[in-house]
Design a protein around this motif. Structure first.
Motif, PDB file in Angstrom:
ATOM      1  N   ASP A 329     -32.126  15.545  15.145  1.00 35.98           N
ATOM      2  CA  ASP A 329     -33.047  15.955  16.469  1.00 35.98           C
ATOM      3  C   ASP A 329     -34.200  16.747  16.078  1.00 35.98           C
ATOM      4  OD1 ASP A 329     -32.319  18.663  16.164  1.00 35.98           O
ATOM      5  OD2 ASP A 329     -30.335  18.211  17.038  1.00 35.98           O
ATOM      6  N   LYS A 330     -35.115  17.280  17.099  1.00 36.10           N
ATOM      7  CA  LYS A 330     -36.449  17.619  16.930  1.00 36.10           C
ATOM      8  C   LYS A 330     -36.226  19.043  16.092  1.00 36.10           C
ATOM      9  CE  LYS A 330     -40.739  16.956  17.299  1.00 36.10           C
ATOM     10  NZ  LYS A 330     -41.258  15.683  16.810  1.00 36.10           N
ATOM     11  N   THR A 331     -35.084  20.077  16.513  1.00 34.79           N
ATOM     12  CA  THR A 331     -35.143  21.258  15.860  1.00 34.79           C
ATOM     13  C   THR A 331     -34.792  21.154  14.335  1.00 34.79           C
ATOM     14  OG1 THR A 331     -32.800  21.299  16.992  1.00 34.79           O
ATOM     15  CG2 THR A 331     -34.443  22.688  18.007  1.00 34.79           C
ATOM     16  N   GLU A 332     -33.940  20.072  13.983  1.00 31.58           N
ATOM     17  CA  GLU A 332     -33.742  19.954  12.682  1.00 31.58           C
ATOM     18  C   GLU A 332     -34.703  19.509  11.825  1.00 31.58           C
ATOM     19  OE1 GLU A 332     -28.860  18.239  12.567  1.00 31.58           O
ATOM     20  OE2 GLU A 332     -30.402  16.953  13.746  1.00 31.58           O
ATOM     21  N   ILE A 333     -35.461  18.638  12.546  1.00 27.79           N
ATOM     22  CA  ILE A 333     -36.869  18.267  11.938  1.00 27.79           C
ATOM     23  C   ILE A 333     -37.837  19.374  11.495  1.00 27.79           C
ATOM     24  CG2 ILE A 333     -39.014  16.650  11.932  1.00 27.79           C
ATOM     25  CD1 ILE A 333     -37.041  14.561  13.319  1.00 27.79           C
ATOM     26  N   ILE A 334     -37.951  20.267  12.404  1.00 29.45           N
ATOM     27  CA  ILE A 334     -38.875  21.303  12.510  1.00 29.45           C
ATOM     28  C   ILE A 334     -38.420  22.190  11.594  1.00 29.45           C
ATOM     29  CG2 ILE A 334     -39.538  23.366  13.672  1.00 29.45           C
ATOM     30  CD1 ILE A 334     -39.855  21.448  16.237  1.00 29.45           C
ATOM     31  N   LYS A 335     -37.021  22.372  11.397  1.00 31.80           N
ATOM     32  CA  LYS A 335     -36.645  23.368  10.343  1.00 31.80           C
ATOM     33  C   LYS A 335     -37.048  23.037   9.161  1.00 31.80           C
ATOM     34  CE  LYS A 335     -32.259  25.506   8.894  1.00 31.80           C
ATOM     35  NZ  LYS A 335     -31.964  25.218   7.793  1.00 31.80           N
ATOM     36  N   ILE A 336     -36.822  21.583   8.561  1.00 32.10           N
ATOM     37  CA  ILE A 336     -37.315  21.006   7.343  1.00 32.10           C
ATOM     38  C   ILE A 336     -38.808  21.272   7.241  1.00 32.10           C
ATOM     39  CG2 ILE A 336     -37.309  19.014   5.883  1.00 32.10           C
ATOM     40  CD1 ILE A 336     -34.874  18.248   7.264  1.00 32.10           C
ATOM     41  N   ALA A 337     -39.451  20.912   8.478  1.00 37.59           N
ATOM     42  CA  ALA A 337     -40.920  20.995   8.197  1.00 37.59           C
ATOM     43  C   ALA A 337     -41.479  22.400   7.643  1.00 37.59           C
ATOM     44  CB  ALA A 337     -41.548  20.722   9.634  1.00 37.59           C
ATOM     45  N   GLU A 338     -40.825  23.357   8.383  1.00 38.81           N
ATOM     46  CA  GLU A 338     -41.113  24.767   8.022  1.00 38.81           C
ATOM     47  C   GLU A 338     -40.683  25.078   6.698  1.00 38.81           C
ATOM     48  OE1 GLU A 338     -40.653  26.830  12.578  1.00 38.81           O
ATOM     49  OE2 GLU A 338     -39.184  26.831  11.406  1.00 38.81           O
ATOM     50  N   GLU A 339     -39.632  24.928   6.083  1.00 33.94           N
ATOM     51  CA  GLU A 339     -39.307  24.860   4.828  1.00 33.94           C
ATOM     52  C   GLU A 339     -40.371  24.227   3.830  1.00 33.94           C
ATOM     53  OE1 GLU A 339     -35.324  23.360   4.400  1.00 33.94           O
ATOM     54  OE2 GLU A 339     -34.229  25.039   5.795  1.00 33.94           O
ATOM     55  N   ILE A 340     -40.708  23.136   4.079  1.00 31.05           N
ATOM     56  CA  ILE A 340     -41.703  22.440   3.153  1.00 31.05           C
ATOM     57  C   ILE A 340     -42.976  22.709   3.218  1.00 31.05           C
ATOM     58  CG2 ILE A 340     -40.060  20.658   2.688  1.00 31.05           C
ATOM     59  CD1 ILE A 340     -41.705  18.711   4.244  1.00 31.05           C
ATOM     60  N   ASP A 341     -43.395  23.516   4.613  1.00 37.15           N
ATOM     61  CA  ASP A 341     -44.838  24.142   4.823  1.00 37.15           C
ATOM     62  C   ASP A 341     -45.549  23.090   5.410  1.00 37.15           C
ATOM     63  OD1 ASP A 341     -46.730  26.290   4.991  1.00 37.15           O
ATOM     64  OD2 ASP A 341     -47.373  26.061   2.933  1.00 37.15           O
ATOM     65  N   THR A 342     -44.966  22.366   6.274  1.00 37.63           N
ATOM     66  CA  THR A 342     -46.148  21.167   6.763  1.00 37.63           C
ATOM     67  C   THR A 342     -46.067  21.605   8.216  1.00 37.63           C
ATOM     68  OG1 THR A 342     -44.070  19.574   7.151  1.00 37.63           O
ATOM     69  CG2 THR A 342     -45.581  19.432   5.152  1.00 37.63           C
ATOM     70  N   TYR A 343     -45.290  22.246   8.833  1.00 33.78           N
ATOM     71  CA  TYR A 343     -45.151  22.571  10.239  1.00 33.78           C
ATOM     72  C   TYR A 343     -46.411  23.028  10.927  1.00 33.78           C
ATOM     73  CZ  TYR A 343     -43.559  24.005  14.951  1.00 33.78           C
ATOM     74  OH  TYR A 343     -43.339  24.194  16.159  1.00 33.78           O
ATOM     75  N   GLU A 344     -46.914  24.078  10.372  1.00 33.82           N
ATOM     76  CA  GLU A 344     -48.085  24.738  11.061  1.00 33.82           C
ATOM     77  C   GLU A 344     -49.374  23.920  10.931  1.00 33.82           C
ATOM     78  OE1 GLU A 344     -48.468  27.561  12.530  1.00 33.82           O
ATOM     79  OE2 GLU A 344     -46.106  28.094  12.157  1.00 33.82           O
ATOM     80  N   LEU A 345     -49.645  22.958  10.008  1.00 33.90           N
ATOM     81  CA  LEU A 345     -50.447  21.927   9.780  1.00 33.90           C
ATOM     82  C   LEU A 345     -50.295  20.801  10.948  1.00 33.90           C
ATOM     83  CD1 LEU A 345     -51.327  20.964   5.987  1.00 33.90           C
ATOM     84  CD2 LEU A 345     -52.895  21.435   7.927  1.00 33.90           C
ATOM     85  N   SER A 346     -48.930  20.487  10.843  1.00 32.08           N
ATOM     86  CA  SER A 346     -48.801  19.294  11.848  1.00 32.08           C
ATOM     87  C   SER A 346     -48.886  19.704  13.225  1.00 32.08           C
ATOM     88  CB  SER A 346     -47.130  18.832  11.686  1.00 32.08           C
ATOM     89  OG  SER A 346     -47.034  18.394  10.540  1.00 32.08           O
ATOM     90  N   ILE A 347     -48.976  20.835  13.768  1.00 30.83           N
ATOM     91  CA  ILE A 347     -49.261  21.216  15.094  1.00 30.83           C
ATOM     92  C   ILE A 347     -50.480  21.278  15.655  1.00 30.83           C
ATOM     93  CG2 ILE A 347     -46.818  21.823  15.367  1.00 30.83           C
ATOM     94  CD1 ILE A 347     -47.666  24.846  15.340  1.00 30.83           C
ATOM     95  N   LEU A 348     -51.386  21.444  14.521  1.00 29.28           N
ATOM     96  CA  LEU A 348     -52.954  21.491  14.780  1.00 29.28           C
ATOM     97  C   LEU A 348     -53.386  20.379  15.782  1.00 29.28           C
ATOM     98  CD1 LEU A 348     -54.511  22.207  11.334  1.00 29.28           C
ATOM     99  CD2 LEU A 348     -54.011  23.837  13.060  1.00 29.28           C
TER     100      LEU A 348
END
Length: 414
Positions: A329-348
């Motif tokens: 689900d979205k929260t699980e995906i976001i958690k990994i995105a934050e761990e691998i440092d892609t989240y901040e870029l992805s939400i631009l």
């Protein structure tokens, strides 16, 4: 204490333990060779370091390289279960005592339990295993009476002493590696990379299972900005740290999107557009010796990611289409995105071509026959040929930068 490499101490060697590799039977040599090559790539720039991959573990001689910097890079290499930095001293008990005391001072800040484990590979050394364990343990208890107590079954610190011909090696830290399988051992795949949150996470998970990826990114100038393209390249650079470098294939999609918008009923715009994206990804897989296509689809997460929709889109290829985040689900995906440092870029907020021509109400349960009939209105071969003739391939390395964010954001606001 375990798993943290916060030490300022400089070590001489790092011993790497393999994870699942040890279970791979006859393929084991390929796995170890590939891991050796990936570690060499990850340690690019540390020219003095020497890597010795052996059947049961890998030894890395640092030869004066900064051990903390080397360990930071090792943490990101798939296929490593744990690693331990070690100090080398002369084959002399006095030297062993001094080094052990130095390690305890560095690592133990509050009362802890410990034990000594000795491995003997040089039988010319006068002290036996049992004697080394007893004498060194007694010395450390005397040296740190308020800090250390012995626990041979479940110690906080296991101080390992390895007596070899080349000297005596001491290690007490076991640092957790990235796990998984070495990238490249499972073959090559084409990753459909948008600028969103899901596809970089799916790419990371595929690489963790040993897949080497090439990124396929569709862009539609002038509808998509240069920033959207730069953002996807920068996401690729974040993922490249797990394997050294990744090829980024940009596929021009403007003509296809305009034609689809003009000739296809609104409810089926998305379906037909995605059929063409998948056709192009399959054509690239065939041309570039890929074995599968990967994407970031998660079941039911957006209107177009239903099983009916997958039936209508997947219809265009017999290549396996693998979806690593399908059940997340979205929260699980976001958690990994934050761990691998892609989240901040992805939400631009840069538009990519998945969002530019989105109709207000796409069909959530498209009909396969209709999707085929509507697609037949297009010159599919011609559209594909022109897109494939104009692809552009870039090799992206870990740490490459493509977005000068502040300037870009200001430019968009003006």
């Amino acid at each position: 204490l375990k798993g943290k490499s916060s030490s300022k101490m400089q070590y001489d060697e790092i011993m790497v333990r393999y994870g699942e590799l040890s279970t791979k039977g006859r393929n084991q040599k390929n796995f170890i060779d590939r891991l050796g090559a990936n570690v060499t790539k990850a340690l690019h720039g540390f020219d003095q370091v020497k890597i010795h991959p052996q059947r049961d573990r890998m030894h890395i001689d640092l030869n004066g390289a900064d051990s903390n910097q080397v360990m930071d890079r090792l943490k990101q290499v798939f296929g490593i279960q744990t690693f331990s930095p070690s100090l080398r001293v002369e084959s002399d008990f006095e030297a062993v005592k001094q080094a052990a005391a130095k390690m305890i001072r560095e690592q133990v800040k509050e009362p802890a339990t410990f034990k000594i484990s000795t491995r003997h590979a040089d039988h010319g050394f006068p002290m036996g295993t049992f004697e080394m364990n007893r004498e060194l343990g007694a010395y450390l208890l005397k040296e740190f009476p308020d800090l250390l107590t012995v626990d041979v079954h479940h110690p906080d610190i296991d101080l390992m002493v390895e007596i070899r011909k080349s000297g005596i090696y001491l290690t007490s830290e076991k640092i957790k590696g990235a796990g998984g399988l070495p990238v490249g051992t499972a073959g090559k795949g084409m990753m459909m990379l948008s600028g969103g949150i899901d596809s970089p996470v799916a790419a990371y998970l595929a690489m963790k299972r040993g897949v080497s990826l090439e990124m396929v990114h569709f862009y539609s100038p002038p509808y998509t900005s240069e920033q959207a393209l730069a953002k996807s390249k920068e996401l690729t650079s974040k993922l490249a740290k797990y394997c050294g470098s990744i090829k980024f294939i940009q596929v021009p999609f403007t003509e296809i999107q305009e034609t689809v918008k003009e000739k296809i009923p609104e409810g089926y715009l998305m379906t037909v557009q995605r059929r063409l994206m998948l056709r192009l990804a399959a054509a690239l897989a065939m041309k570039r010796h890929g074995l599968a296509i990967f994407n970031g689809e998660s079941l039911g997460q957006v209107a177009s990611q239903t099983m009916e929709s997958m039936v209508a889109i997947n219809d265009v290829t017999t290549w396996p289409v693998l979806r690593p985040v399908l059940s997340f689900d979205k929260t699980e995906i976001i958690k990994i995105a934050e761990e691998i440092d892609t989240y901040e870029l992805s939400i631009l907020p840069y538009e990519d071509c998945c969002t530019v021509f989105t109709p207000p109400s796409p069909k959530t349960k498209p009909n396969l026959k209709r999707a085929r009939a509507y697609e037949a209105r297009l010159d599919v071969e011609g559209l594909m040929q022109r897109a494939l003739e104009n692809i552009k391939i870039t090799e992206i390395h870990a740490g490459d930068e493509f977005l000068n964010q502040n300037q870009d954001v200001f430019a968009e606001l003006l």
